[in-house]
Write an enzyme that holds these catalytic residues in place. Structure first.
Site, PDB file in Angstrom:
ATOM      1  CE1 TYR A  23      33.685   4.077   5.629  1.00 25.83           C
ATOM      2  CE2 TYR A  23      33.783   6.370   6.320  1.00 25.83           C
ATOM      3  CZ  TYR A  23      34.293   5.083   6.356  1.00 25.83           C
ATOM      4  OH  TYR A  23      35.405   4.800   7.113  1.00 25.83           O
ATOM      5  CD  GLU A  50      38.286   2.636  -0.095  1.00 23.10           C
ATOM      6  OE1 GLU A  50      37.195   2.109   0.148  1.00 23.10           O
ATOM      7  OE2 GLU A  50      39.309   2.471   0.614  1.00 23.10           O
ATOM      8  CE  LYS A  88      37.298   4.648  10.155  1.00 24.32           C
ATOM      9  NZ  LYS A  88      36.215   3.674  10.456  1.00 24.32           N
ATOM     10  CB  THR A 146      34.713  -3.815  11.965  1.00 22.96           C
ATOM     11  OG1 THR A 146      35.083  -4.258  10.662  1.00 22.96           O
ATOM     12  CG2 THR A 146      33.934  -2.514  11.884  1.00 22.96           C
TER      13      THR A 146
HETATM   14  P1  IDP Z   1      35.774  -1.780   8.166  1.00 23.24           P
HETATM   15  O1  IDP Z   1      36.122  -0.336   8.470  1.00 23.24           O
HETATM   16  O2  IDP Z   1      36.421  -2.720   9.123  1.00 23.24           O
HETATM   17  O3  IDP Z   1      36.025  -2.138   6.715  1.00 23.24           O
HETATM   18  P2  IDP Z   1      32.933  -1.688   7.485  1.00 23.24           P
HETATM   19  O4  IDP Z   1      31.975  -2.802   7.702  1.00 23.24           O
HETATM   20  O5  IDP Z   1      33.369  -1.384   6.083  1.00 23.24           O
HETATM   21  O6  IDP Z   1      34.197  -1.948   8.434  1.00 23.24           O
HETATM   22  O7  IDP Z   1      32.279  -0.386   8.121  1.00 23.24           O
HETATM   23  C1  IDP Z   1      32.787   0.892   7.840  1.00 23.24           C
HETATM   24  C2  IDP Z   1      32.830   1.669   9.126  1.00 23.24           C
HETATM   25  O8  IDP Z   1      31.501   1.875   9.616  1.00 23.24           O
HETATM   26  C3  IDP Z   1      33.536   0.969  10.308  1.00 23.24           C
HETATM   27  O9  IDP Z   1      34.936   1.086  10.274  1.00 23.24           O
HETATM   28  C4  IDP Z   1      32.935   1.697  11.497  1.00 23.24           C
HETATM   29  O10 IDP Z   1      33.514   2.993  11.670  1.00 23.24           O
HETATM   30  C5  IDP Z   1      31.490   1.852  11.035  1.00 23.24           C
HETATM   31  N1  IDP Z   1      30.664   0.721  11.472  1.00 23.24           N
HETATM   32  C6  IDP Z   1      30.647  -0.551  10.991  1.00 23.24           C
HETATM   33  N2  IDP Z   1      29.750  -1.322  11.617  1.00 23.24           N
HETATM   34  C7  IDP Z   1      29.159  -0.518  12.536  1.00 23.24           C
HETATM   35  C8  IDP Z   1      28.127  -0.740  13.518  1.00 23.24           C
HETATM   36  O11 IDP Z   1      27.577  -1.838  13.664  1.00 23.24           O
HETATM   37  N3  IDP Z   1      27.783   0.350  14.289  1.00 23.24           N
HETATM   38  C9  IDP Z   1      28.373   1.577  14.151  1.00 23.24           C
HETATM   39  N4  IDP Z   1      29.331   1.814  13.234  1.00 23.24           N
HETATM   40  C10 IDP Z   1      29.732   0.788  12.444  1.00 23.24           C
END
Ligand code: IDP
Ligand code: MG
Length: 140
Positions: free
Chosen positions: A51, A128, A11, A93
């Site tokens: 996303y 993806e 990223k 995450t």
């Molecule tokens: P992951 O990347 O570990 O699979 P996901 O829940 O799929 O996590 O979320 C996608 C992306 O969204 C995360 O990697 C992070 O960049 C962002 N994200 C997830 N939860 C939050 C949050 O609570 N606040 C801000 N950004 C978040």
């Protein structure tokens, strides 16, 4: 264990800090092979589409802005159980909850700018990977 492929994205927070090599080292040290890789600038449309599953989440708009704030490195990783193995190498995450030695524990800035994306299932990995790569760009 089956040989799988998974999509990884380094990223913008990580590409800005010149961490591509250090992150790739983690994949290679843990048995994953980088079988496709390119550095690109995502468009807003691409980031929104990629996303889309999070469209209703409160962080969606910020996440899209973050993902287009600088270059990303999209890559295909291959290896035994690659989807789950990559999730293990990435860590949780939220970097505050990520296990020691994981990419997110070592490099992530916060829960949003968390350095890497990794597919969460074999089914999503196939979707993806094809979002960014054609089959002839992947060389195992
Ligand atoms: P992951 O990347 O570990 O699979 P996901 O829940 O799929 O996590 O979320 C996608 C992306 O969204 C995360 O990697 C992070 O960049 C962002 N994200 C997830 N939860 C939050 C949050 O609570 N606040 C801000 N950004 C978040
Ligand atoms: Mg996810």
């Amino acid at each position: 264990m089956a040989v799988e492929r998974t999509l990884s994205i380094i990223k913008p927070d990580a590409t800005k800090r010149n961490l591509t090599g250090k992150i790739n080292q983690k994949f290679e040290d843990n048995g994953l092979r980088i079988v496709a890789q390119k550095r690109i600038q995502l468009t807003e449309d691409q980031a929104k589409k990629f996303y889309a599953v999070h469209a209703e989440r409160p962080f969606y708009k910020d996440l899209v802005s973050f993902m287009i704030s600088g270059p990303v490195v999209v890559q295909v990783l291959e290896g035994d159980d690659a989807v789950a193995q990559n999730r293990k190498i990435m860590g949780a995450t939220n970097p505050a909850e990520a296990d020691e030695g994981t990419i997110r524990a070592e490099f992530a800035e916060n829960i949003e700018a968390n350095s890497v994306h990794g597919s969460d299932s074999a089914e999503n990995a196939a979707i993806e990977v094809s979002f960014f790569f054609s089959e002839n760009e992947i060389v195992g």
